[in-house]
Structure formats: C-alpha cells, structure tokens
Design a protein around this motif. Sequence first.
Motif, PDB file in Angstrom:
ATOM      1  N   ARG A  63      45.029  47.509  46.239  1.00 20.81           N
ATOM      2  CA  ARG A  63      46.557  45.905  46.639  1.00 20.81           C
ATOM      3  C   ARG A  63      46.605  45.845  47.732  1.00 20.81           C
ATOM      4  O   ARG A  63      47.281  46.999  47.964  1.00 20.81           O
ATOM      5  N   SER A  95      34.244  39.026  40.919  1.00 21.63           N
ATOM      6  CA  SER A  95      35.288  38.061  40.373  1.00 21.63           C
ATOM      7  C   SER A  95      36.943  37.454  41.517  1.00 21.63           C
ATOM      8  O   SER A  95      36.561  38.745  42.436  1.00 21.63           O
ATOM      9  N   PHE A  96      36.585  36.700  41.282  1.00 23.67           N
ATOM     10  CA  PHE A  96      37.708  35.582  42.189  1.00 23.67           C
ATOM     11  C   PHE A  96      38.959  35.624  41.214  1.00 23.67           C
ATOM     12  O   PHE A  96      38.585  34.445  39.905  1.00 23.67           O
ATOM     13  N   TYR A  97      40.598  35.536  41.392  1.00 24.60           N
ATOM     14  CA  TYR A  97      41.879  35.219  40.439  1.00 24.60           C
ATOM     15  C   TYR A  97      41.576  35.357  38.496  1.00 24.60           C
ATOM     16  O   TYR A  97      41.582  34.571  37.889  1.00 24.60           O
ATOM     17  N   GLY A  98      41.499  37.142  38.482  1.00 22.47           N
ATOM     18  CA  GLY A  98      41.095  37.401  37.489  1.00 22.47           C
ATOM     19  C   GLY A  98      39.878  36.812  36.579  1.00 22.47           C
ATOM     20  O   GLY A  98      40.406  36.923  35.235  1.00 22.47           O
ATOM     21  N   LYS A  99      39.110  35.934  36.910  1.00 22.41           N
ATOM     22  CA  LYS A  99      37.619  35.965  35.825  1.00 22.41           C
ATOM     23  C   LYS A  99      37.622  37.095  35.676  1.00 22.41           C
ATOM     24  O   LYS A  99      37.631  38.137  36.725  1.00 22.41           O
TER      25      LYS A  99
END
Length: 115
Positions: free
Chosen positions: A45, A71-75
Amino acid sequence: MDKSVEQQIAELEGALEQLKRIVFKGELSDREVKSKLVVLNAGARLADGRHIATGKTTGSSFGSATTDKISFYGKPSITQPGAIASPAGGATVDSEARTAIDAIRLALKNLGATA
C-alpha cells in the motif's frame, strides 16, 4: 559456514527497513531502486499522496504478457481482453461515429487494455 539465526534476523530486518523506505517514503536514490528486485507476496500500500514515477525513455509496464491478470479499483483481476471489432453493417451508417469508435478502439489497443 552457516549464518547464525541472529545474523539472518538482522539481514531480514535490514531488508524490511529498505523495503519500507522504497514503498512508503521514496527515500532511496534511483540507482538503489533500479538495482533491487522487490517481490511482494502479501501486497503493498502506498502512503497517501505518493506516486509511482516511471521512466521517460522506454517507459514501464504492468503485466508482461497478455495472460497476466490485472485489475483496478477492486474489480476482479482479468487477462487482457480480446480486440473490439470495428463497427460494420447496420441500417444507418454514421461515418463520423465509426471514425470516433475506431479511434477509441486504437487508443485502448495502444494502451494494452485490449488485444
């Protein structure tokens, strides 16, 4: 001669501190960062307000093959999607819209978002 447990712990602590400086503070020089391979098995992080700077000559990439999952944004992570077909057919042909769609398709392909 084998290293003592204390020596191994000291080396691991040093490596952990160096990793913290790389990921959270950005305190290492370019030369130090380029000479290190960092493998994160548990994720990482970035501290708030930090950025990932990339090279300006040949650039950098995420994923080295079309089968790597990203992936992006938790997808959910996915491999590179296939190519999007160019618009064709239909009762009404709007050449300006088709030109715009083809430009979007090309941009997605050049970015690596599609095949």
